[in-house]
Design a protein around this motif. Sequence first.
Motif, PDB file in Angstrom:
ATOM      1  N   GLU A 177      11.262  15.003  23.542  1.00 23.72           N
ATOM      2  CA  GLU A 177      10.087  15.575  24.460  1.00 23.72           C
ATOM      3  C   GLU A 177       8.642  14.805  23.920  1.00 23.72           C
ATOM      4  OE1 GLU A 177      10.533  17.855  26.430  1.00 23.72           O
ATOM      5  OE2 GLU A 177      12.187  18.924  25.820  1.00 23.72           O
ATOM      6  N   PRO A 178       8.531  13.480  24.274  1.00 16.68           N
ATOM      7  CA  PRO A 178       7.367  12.665  23.794  1.00 16.68           C
ATOM      8  C   PRO A 178       6.141  12.954  24.566  1.00 16.68           C
ATOM      9  CG  PRO A 178       8.882  11.398  25.041  1.00 16.68           C
ATOM     10  CD  PRO A 178       9.504  12.517  24.881  1.00 16.68           C
ATOM     11  N   THR A 179       6.095  13.633  25.577  1.00 18.35           N
ATOM     12  CA  THR A 179       5.124  13.912  26.418  1.00 18.35           C
ATOM     13  C   THR A 179       4.452  15.358  26.367  1.00 18.35           C
ATOM     14  OG1 THR A 179       6.239  14.482  28.718  1.00 18.35           O
ATOM     15  CG2 THR A 179       5.556  12.095  27.888  1.00 18.35           C
ATOM     16  N   VAL A 180       5.394  16.296  25.525  1.00 16.11           N
ATOM     17  CA  VAL A 180       4.992  17.723  25.526  1.00 16.11           C
ATOM     18  C   VAL A 180       3.670  18.392  24.970  1.00 16.11           C
ATOM     19  CG1 VAL A 180       5.394  19.960  24.198  1.00 16.11           C
ATOM     20  CG2 VAL A 180       7.402  18.710  25.245  1.00 16.11           C
ATOM     21  N   GLY A 181       2.851  18.883  25.760  1.00 14.99           N
ATOM     22  CA  GLY A 181       1.502  19.419  25.041  1.00 14.99           C
ATOM     23  C   GLY A 181       0.393  18.196  25.660  1.00 14.99           C
ATOM     24  N   LEU A 182       0.635  17.121  26.180  1.00  8.80           N
ATOM     25  CA  LEU A 182      -0.281  16.149  26.430  1.00  8.80           C
ATOM     26  C   LEU A 182      -0.709  16.341  28.104  1.00  8.80           C
ATOM     27  CD1 LEU A 182       1.548  12.879  25.704  1.00  8.80           C
ATOM     28  CD2 LEU A 182       0.297  14.259  24.061  1.00  8.80           C
TER      29      LEU A 182
END
Length: 340
Positions: free
Chosen positions: A158-163
């Motif tokens: 999940e490398p882009t979670v919350g961006l």
Amino acid sequence: MIEVEHLSKIYGSTAAVEDVDFSVEKGEILGFLGPNGAGKTTTMRILSGFIPATAGTAKIAGYDVHEQSLEVRRNIGYLPETPPLYPDMTVEGFLQFVARIKGVARKNRQSRVDWSLERCQLEDKRKVLIRKLSKGYKQRVGIAQAIVHDPPVIILDEPTVGLDPKQIIEVRNLIKSLAGEHTLLLSTHILPEVSMTCDRVTIINGGKVVATDTPNNLMSHLTAKGGYEIEIVGDIFSLEPMLNDLPGISQLEIISNSETKHHTLLLTTDSHQEIGKDIAALIINQGLDLYEMKRTRATLEDVFLNVITEEAATEGKAPILGEKSSLEFDGETGGQGDGE
């Protein structure tokens, strides 16, 4: 580079992962797609040596995850959903520390740190304390620590979670730039992430792999949804039966404004037939004004809903219908992890 066969992880009587099979070729980006709780994080933790499997085998760069754990760890870069950062260290100091514990030779250490800073566009942040960075930059530091020792395999959970949207685009571009030199396994529950980033997709649901293919092949083979959306003005009394009789049209829905005689036609067609010109000719021959006509094609969202609905029907369960809390369709809203 990654080979997983019959992998299972059982907690008590609950199977978090059950008989999972997939592989990732050298230089490829594989998207591991599924809703929260599907088993993505559990699988990645097994591959990274964080937890053992209950059954099955997994190999990375030819090394068995269970039998040759140290060799596996030397050959992977791992970014968990929450980046493992030390907030009171500078970016460069942290990467120096990571390079040292990952066995990078002293003579190569600075060049590897400089390389990872450059690849992650962190050169101007090298002397900044990590706790002062935005979430997007912290995510870049997390990726930098995963690649600083130049591993052949990179696992990103999940490398882009919350961006925010801008940060998501930047991280996606960074991930795509790593392909070829590295093999990447990318876990996500955000559908556009896969189609924009990955070469192939493995869909997991309820701990089981339910489909694997390229995004385009999944969209063309796993669902027949496709057709046209048409905007016209005029009297369509005689047009409707003609369209229903036209070969290749399986469904017709008309949304009309009786006062303006403005109509929106939603047609579902056989995906193997191209009948757009026949539809346009029919409309024009009826003396109607054609304002707009556009193709509608299957999306990865359609594929996912199709697959998990079929899976649920096979098992006699109610289908999971992609609620916002489970699966993001807009690609810009973060969510929580697998929670396993």
